[in-house]
Design an enzyme around this catalytic site. Structure first.
Site, PDB file in Angstrom:
ATOM      1  N   ASN A   1      14.279   3.892 -18.057  1.00  0.00           N
ATOM      2  CA  ASN A   1      14.553   3.823 -16.609  1.00  0.00           C
ATOM      3  C   ASN A   1      16.029   3.652 -16.302  1.00  0.00           C
ATOM      4  OD1 ASN A   1      12.350   4.069 -14.651  1.00  0.00           O
ATOM      5  ND2 ASN A   1      11.368   2.493 -15.844  1.00  0.00           N
TER       6      ASN A   1
ATOM      7  N   MET B   1       0.962   3.611  -5.244  1.00  0.00           N
ATOM      8  CA  MET B   1      -0.079   3.073  -6.136  1.00  0.00           C
ATOM      9  C   MET B   1      -1.131   2.278  -5.372  1.00  0.00           C
ATOM     10  SD  MET B   1       0.351   4.095  -9.196  1.00  0.00           S
ATOM     11  CE  MET B   1      -0.314   2.980 -10.410  1.00  0.00           C
ATOM     12  N   GLY B   2      -0.688   1.472  -4.402  1.00  0.00           N
ATOM     13  CA  GLY B   2      -1.645   0.699  -3.602  1.00  0.00           C
ATOM     14  C   GLY B   2      -2.604   1.646  -2.876  1.00  0.00           C
TER      15      GLY B   2
ATOM     16  N   ALA C   1       0.831  -1.210   0.000  1.00  0.00           N
ATOM     17  CA  ALA C   1       0.000   0.000   0.000  1.00  0.00           C
ATOM     18  C   ALA C   1       0.858   1.249   0.000  1.00  0.00           C
ATOM     19  CB  ALA C   1      -0.938  -0.020   1.190  1.00  0.00           C
ATOM     20  N   GLY C   2       1.861   1.281  -0.881  1.00  0.00           N
ATOM     21  CA  GLY C   2       2.647   2.500  -1.081  1.00  0.00           C
ATOM     22  C   GLY C   2       1.842   3.470  -1.921  1.00  0.00           C
TER      23      GLY C   2
ATOM     24  N   LYS D   1       5.360  -2.062 -22.584  1.00  0.00           N
ATOM     25  CA  LYS D   1       5.656  -1.112 -21.508  1.00  0.00           C
ATOM     26  C   LYS D   1       7.042  -1.409 -20.921  1.00  0.00           C
ATOM     27  CE  LYS D   1       3.744   0.977 -17.324  1.00  0.00           C
ATOM     28  NZ  LYS D   1       2.834   0.819 -16.190  1.00  0.00           N
TER      29      LYS D   1
HETATM   30  P1  NAD Z   1       6.063   2.486  -3.531  1.00  0.00           P
HETATM   31  O1  NAD Z   1       7.532   2.536  -3.356  1.00  0.00           O
HETATM   32  O2  NAD Z   1       5.299   3.732  -3.250  1.00  0.00           O
HETATM   33  O3  NAD Z   1       5.471   1.337  -2.591  1.00  0.00           O
HETATM   34  C1  NAD Z   1       5.951   0.022  -2.668  1.00  0.00           C
HETATM   35  C2  NAD Z   1       6.212  -0.489  -1.265  1.00  0.00           C
HETATM   36  O4  NAD Z   1       7.322   0.237  -0.709  1.00  0.00           O
HETATM   37  C3  NAD Z   1       5.040  -0.299  -0.304  1.00  0.00           C
HETATM   38  O5  NAD Z   1       4.957  -1.437   0.502  1.00  0.00           O
HETATM   39  C4  NAD Z   1       5.430   0.935   0.478  1.00  0.00           C
HETATM   40  O6  NAD Z   1       4.855   0.987   1.759  1.00  0.00           O
HETATM   41  C5  NAD Z   1       6.933   0.769   0.552  1.00  0.00           C
HETATM   42  N1  NAD Z   1       7.584   2.068   0.777  1.00  0.00           N
HETATM   43  C6  NAD Z   1       7.443   3.204   0.030  1.00  0.00           C
HETATM   44  N2  NAD Z   1       8.206   4.204   0.540  1.00  0.00           N
HETATM   45  C7  NAD Z   1       8.824   3.680   1.633  1.00  0.00           C
HETATM   46  C8  NAD Z   1       9.721   4.205   2.603  1.00  0.00           C
HETATM   47  N3  NAD Z   1      10.153   5.490   2.530  1.00  0.00           N
HETATM   48  N4  NAD Z   1      10.151   3.393   3.598  1.00  0.00           N
HETATM   49  C9  NAD Z   1       9.731   2.116   3.668  1.00  0.00           C
HETATM   50  N5  NAD Z   1       8.883   1.540   2.783  1.00  0.00           N
HETATM   51  C10 NAD Z   1       8.431   2.317   1.776  1.00  0.00           C
HETATM   52  O7  NAD Z   1       5.808   1.903  -4.972  1.00  0.00           O
HETATM   53  P2  NAD Z   1       4.715   2.323  -6.066  1.00  0.00           P
HETATM   54  O8  NAD Z   1       5.160   3.579  -6.724  1.00  0.00           O
HETATM   55  O9  NAD Z   1       3.367   2.273  -5.429  1.00  0.00           O
HETATM   56  O10 NAD Z   1       4.888   1.161  -7.135  1.00  0.00           O
HETATM   57  C11 NAD Z   1       4.308  -0.132  -6.991  1.00  0.00           C
HETATM   58  C12 NAD Z   1       4.407  -0.846  -8.338  1.00  0.00           C
HETATM   59  O11 NAD Z   1       3.643  -0.118  -9.307  1.00  0.00           O
HETATM   60  C13 NAD Z   1       5.832  -0.921  -8.904  1.00  0.00           C
HETATM   61  O12 NAD Z   1       5.981  -2.107  -9.648  1.00  0.00           O
HETATM   62  C14 NAD Z   1       5.896   0.282  -9.849  1.00  0.00           C
HETATM   63  O13 NAD Z   1       6.862   0.118 -10.870  1.00  0.00           O
HETATM   64  C15 NAD Z   1       4.473   0.252 -10.405  1.00  0.00           C
HETATM   65  N6  NAD Z   1       3.977   1.527 -10.926  1.00  0.00           N
HETATM   66  C16 NAD Z   1       4.144   2.692 -10.212  1.00  0.00           C
HETATM   67  C17 NAD Z   1       3.630   3.883 -10.727  1.00  0.00           C
HETATM   68  C18 NAD Z   1       3.718   5.178  -9.949  1.00  0.00           C
HETATM   69  O14 NAD Z   1       3.354   6.236 -10.496  1.00  0.00           O
HETATM   70  N7  NAD Z   1       4.135   5.207  -8.699  1.00  0.00           N
HETATM   71  C19 NAD Z   1       2.953   3.881 -11.958  1.00  0.00           C
HETATM   72  C20 NAD Z   1       2.784   2.671 -12.643  1.00  0.00           C
HETATM   73  C21 NAD Z   1       3.296   1.496 -12.111  1.00  0.00           C
END
Ligand code: NAD
Length: 312
Positions: free
Chosen positions: A195, A11-12, A8-9, A187
């Site tokens: 990247n 995107m979640g 749940a970062g 993609k």
């Molecule tokens: P994210 O880094 O925000 O979250 C992923 C995980 O990392 C989560 O469990 C989150 O809680 C953890 N996290 C984030 N920041 C943290 C921190 N500072 N300390 C500890 N844990 C942390 O990732 P996302 O951007 O949500 O991406 C998830 C997937 O979706 C990836 O495969 C990404 O390539 C893909 N995606 C992302 C985007 C975007 O715009 N963000 C767009 C399309 C696809």
């Protein structure tokens, strides 16, 4: 629908928030203690297209899942390298009918998910939505997007269409796709060039694209993706893929942006998903006896950079 957001970062949180707002029963599962605590104490806060929104969602730590939740759907949104660990953590919440939708960037995630759920229950997709973390419990959600998704096993179209409908009702603009592996590879070619290269070279997409060597490097990388994809029955239209990549160089549109891997590694000092993009092509190349020198070298360079910067 009863939905678990597993990871749940940024995107979640977007998907969790929008699905919650449209009336689904949603829980968040994550591994970041401070984020979970903030959500449980203050709700999930989002700047949603300029408006401050708070969603009363429950978040659980993946390693202490003291919850009974009979999920219809799990949407995985970890980083690629966290997927296996997350699936392992939530396996007690999965039952025979639970579907798992994966929208992660990169290729080959179905091989991980298949260790935990039958092929019939796996949906793969691509999303053009974006999201960013502001800090624990807080995200920034701007702009529009879409989702394409498909069932992996034959005969499961009904399920994929039903999930697309639930996402669309939440404003996530989803549609059933009849060749999702093609879109995932396409993609991955964009991510597999922009990247890693912009991260290693510390340059935005336009800056890279305007160099004399850009075309030759991009063409070499895409030809490696196309060769392994072909063995898997995915025939990439290489000129179409190259045109899409070259579109990223346009300064009037997205050319002045740095790709997400640059933000992960150079800005935030976090490990990258390179092993699931160029690294995946290198592994598949070994398996299929196809030379992938560009993907192998780029993967190594990104790992070297991660080590130099002490990324976590
Ligand atoms: P994210 O880094 O925000 O979250 C992923 C995980 O990392 C989560 O469990 C989150 O809680 C953890 N996290 C984030 N920041 C943290 C921190 N500072 N300390 C500890 N844990 C942390 O990732 P996302 O951007 O949500 O991406 C998830 C997937 O979706 C990836 O495969 C990404 O390539 C893909 N995606 C992302 C985007 C975007 O715009 N963000 C767009 C399309 C696809």
């Amino acid at each position: 629908m009863k939905i678990i957001i597993a990871g749940a970062g940024a995107m979640g949180s977007r998907f969790g928030l929008m699905l919650h707002q449209s009336g689904n029963e949603v829980i968040l599962v994550d591994g970041w203690e401070d984020h979970i605590k903030a959500i449980n104490e203050n709700g999930l806060k989002a700047n949603f297209n300029g408006e401050e929104v708070v969603a009363e969602l429950k978040a659980f730590h993946k390693d202490h899942l003291d919850v009974n939740f009979d999920a219809d759907l799990v949407i995985v949104f970890t980083k690629a390298m966290q997927l296996d660990g997350m699936m392992q953590s939530i396996k007690s919440l999965l039952h025979n009918e639970t579907k798992v939708l994966c929208l992660l960037n990169g290729i080959g995630h179905e091989e991980v998910i298949e260790k935990y759920v039958p092929l019939n229950n796996i949906l793969l997709g691509n999303t053009m939505w974006t999201a960013g973390m502001v800090g624990p419990g807080e995200v920034k959600l701007f702009g529009n997007g879409s989702v394409d998704l498909q069932n992996l096993a034959p005969g499961q179209e009904g399920i994929a269409k039903e999930v697309a409908e639930v996402l669309t009702e939440a404003g996530l603009n989803a549609k059933y796709a009849d060749n999702i592996l093609y879109s995932i590879y396409k993609k991955a070619c964009v991510n597999g060039t922009m990247n890693g290269l912009c991260t290693i070279l510390d340059v935005n997409m336009a800056g890279f694209g305007e160099t004399q060597e850009a075309d030759a490097i991009v063409e070499a990388i895409v030809s490696e993706f196309a060769a392994v994809a072909k063995v898997e029955g995915v025939v990439l239209d290489v000129p179409e893929v190259l045109a899409q990549i070259k579109g990223c160089y346009n300064r009037e549109t997205i050319g002045e942006h740095f790709p997400s891997m640059h933000q992960d590694l150079i800005t935030n000092n976090r490990l990258t998903e390179i092993d699931y993009i160029n690294g995946a092509v290198a592994r598949k190349g070994l398996k299929y006896d196809i030379a992938t020198p560009y993907c192998t070298f780029l993967t190594q360079l990104v790992h070297v950079k991660e080590q130099i910067l002490g990324a976590k």
